[in-house]
Motif scaffolding. Structure first.
Motif, PDB file in Angstrom:
ATOM      1  N   ILE A  36       0.839  -1.199   0.000  1.00  0.00           N
ATOM      2  CA  ILE A  36       0.000   0.000   0.000  1.00  0.00           C
ATOM      3  C   ILE A  36       0.876   1.252   0.000  1.00  0.00           C
ATOM      4  N   GLY A  37       1.959   1.236   0.777  1.00  0.00           N
ATOM      5  CA  GLY A  37       2.890   2.366   0.786  1.00  0.00           C
ATOM      6  C   GLY A  37       3.516   2.604  -0.574  1.00  0.00           C
ATOM      7  N   ILE A  38       3.842   1.532  -1.278  1.00  0.00           N
ATOM      8  CA  ILE A  38       4.411   1.659  -2.633  1.00  0.00           C
ATOM      9  C   ILE A  38       3.378   2.235  -3.590  1.00  0.00           C
ATOM     10  N   TYR A  44       2.534   9.857  -5.735  1.00  0.00           N
ATOM     11  CA  TYR A  44       3.418  11.007  -5.523  1.00  0.00           C
ATOM     12  C   TYR A  44       4.462  11.116  -6.630  1.00  0.00           C
ATOM     13  N   LEU A  45       4.920   9.986  -7.153  1.00  0.00           N
ATOM     14  CA  LEU A  45       5.870  10.008  -8.263  1.00  0.00           C
ATOM     15  C   LEU A  45       5.251  10.659  -9.488  1.00  0.00           C
ATOM     16  N   ILE A  60      10.177  13.102   1.209  1.00  0.00           N
ATOM     17  CA  ILE A  60       9.590  13.112   2.549  1.00  0.00           C
ATOM     18  C   ILE A  60       8.242  12.387   2.539  1.00  0.00           C
ATOM     19  N   ALA A  61       7.421  12.679   1.554  1.00  0.00           N
ATOM     20  CA  ALA A  61       6.080  12.083   1.490  1.00  0.00           C
ATOM     21  C   ALA A  61       6.134  10.575   1.282  1.00  0.00           C
ATOM     22  N   ILE A  62       6.973  10.107   0.353  1.00  0.00           N
ATOM     23  CA  ILE A  62       6.993   8.661   0.117  1.00  0.00           C
ATOM     24  C   ILE A  62       7.619   7.922   1.294  1.00  0.00           C
ATOM     25  N   GLY A  63       8.621   8.512   1.905  1.00  0.00           N
ATOM     26  CA  GLY A  63       9.214   7.879   3.081  1.00  0.00           C
ATOM     27  C   GLY A  63       8.217   7.785   4.217  1.00  0.00           C
ATOM     28  N   ASP A  64       7.505   8.862   4.439  1.00  0.00           N
ATOM     29  CA  ASP A  64       6.499   8.908   5.496  1.00  0.00           C
ATOM     30  C   ASP A  64       5.405   7.866   5.259  1.00  0.00           C
TER      31      ASP A  64
END
Length: 80
Positions: A36-38, A44-45, A60-64
């Protein structure tokens, strides 16, 4: 206030997905949350490629999101 409501909704959706996939361990739950995070990171990409998000905010957003959803999935998998 709105961000707290969105966090609870995300929490409920992760719980439903972990339960629906019969994830009964920490690693299985983390895998569901990581996927789900991916998927959220891909959104965002796309926004970053169109210039809507700068590189720093993108990272920051994808890491979070990746870390949060992986941890939520792991916790639900552990306690289901």
């Amino acid at each position: 206030m709105f961000s707290v409501i969105v966090a609870f909704i995300s929490y409920i959706f992760i719980a439903i997905l972990v339960q629906a996939t019969s994830s009964n361990s920490l690693l299985e739950g983390a895998a569901v949350g990581g996927i789900i995070g991916i998927l959220i990171s891909i959104v965002y990409l796309k926004n970053s490629l169109f210039g809507l998000v700068n590189k720093r905010n993108f990272l920051i957003a994808i890491g979070d999101h990746f870390i949060i959803f992986t941890l939520l999935g792991a916790l639900h998998g552990l306690f289901v």
